[in-house]
Design an enzyme around this catalytic site. Sequence first.
Site, PDB file in Angstrom:
ATOM      1  N   ASP A   1      45.947   4.439 -67.958  1.00 53.85           N
ATOM      2  CA  ASP A   1      45.761   5.270 -66.773  1.00 53.85           C
ATOM      3  C   ASP A   1      45.607   4.306 -65.594  1.00 53.85           C
ATOM      4  O   ASP A   1      45.437   3.100 -65.783  1.00 53.85           O
ATOM      5  CB  ASP A   1      44.519   6.140 -66.962  1.00 53.85           C
TER       6      ASP A   1
ATOM      7  N   ASP B   1      43.842   5.131 -61.870  1.00 60.24           N
ATOM      8  CA  ASP B   1      42.535   5.293 -61.231  1.00 60.24           C
ATOM      9  C   ASP B   1      41.427   5.360 -62.274  1.00 60.24           C
ATOM     10  O   ASP B   1      41.448   6.208 -63.163  1.00 60.24           O
ATOM     11  CB  ASP B   1      42.510   6.569 -60.385  1.00 60.24           C
TER      12      ASP B   1
END
Length: 316
Positions: A69, A71
Amino acid sequence: MAVSCNHSAILFSPSSTAGSSSVTSSSSLIGFPRFQTLRFKSRSVYSKSRVSSPVSALPLRSLEALIFDCDGVILESENLHRQAYNDAFSHFDVRCPPSSSESLDWSLEFYDKFQNLVGGGKPKMRWYFKENGWPTSTIFDSPPQNDDDRAKLIDTLQDWKTERYKEIIKSGSVEPRPGVIRLMDEAKAAGKKLAVCSAATKSSVILCLENLIDIERFQGLDCFLAGDDVKEKKPDPSIYITAAEKLGVSVKDCLVVEDSVIGLQAATKAGMSCVITYTSSTSDQNFNDAIAVYPDLSNVKLKDLETLLQTIVTAA
């Protein structure tokens, strides 16, 4: 059940339930720096050494692709967003409630909880202003009374905040989270597929990746997907299923690195294993479905993740 790992050793102490164990951390006890996970229908067992699989066990998984991922995983972005919001509130002298003597400032403690309550920038501000009173500002001398003016206020604040966030990312003051770059390089050197899958907009993710992992690493990714690339966002599994298809790898041979329960749900719904590197705003979430939980990746090596994935055994 997930193994929760920190910078000290992983330790085991008896629990009150027969046949189970609890994990403790203390420098005064004997530590186990390596562990394997056996996942059964009824319980999970952790062991330092390899344990024979049950006869009914499914084939072992092999780490072929590592998916990050963005953020919260590659960078701890929430505090940067908070800073950008507060800069916008200060720039436009947003007073909320209108009787306040100072411009609005969201504290770290408040934002950690708030960002898990309401998603998206504009919905955040709309919810906050509805709950605390529509503000005065240099945009409107008095609190906006109709939907059009309220939308203009929020749009103006969000646009300024977005540009400010970009400035912060480009400033060179933002560093990737510990261990991320090293782990990416280890995966590439070992011939593993490498991907980034983020629910954020593509332009935002590209900005972050080009400035944090550098353009060469970004262009070397085997797959890059953003929220714009799929119809449904996490916790829907579409982004991870699509990534596996583009990588040409079975979902069972992918390992996802996430920071939140929403990302964890997306990965597990896709049929992928997931490890968590939590942040201050996600540390209290339920990560029971993760195969391991870390405060960051500074002490996590590729071989550790390979061992984790290879030794997941599910009773048939």
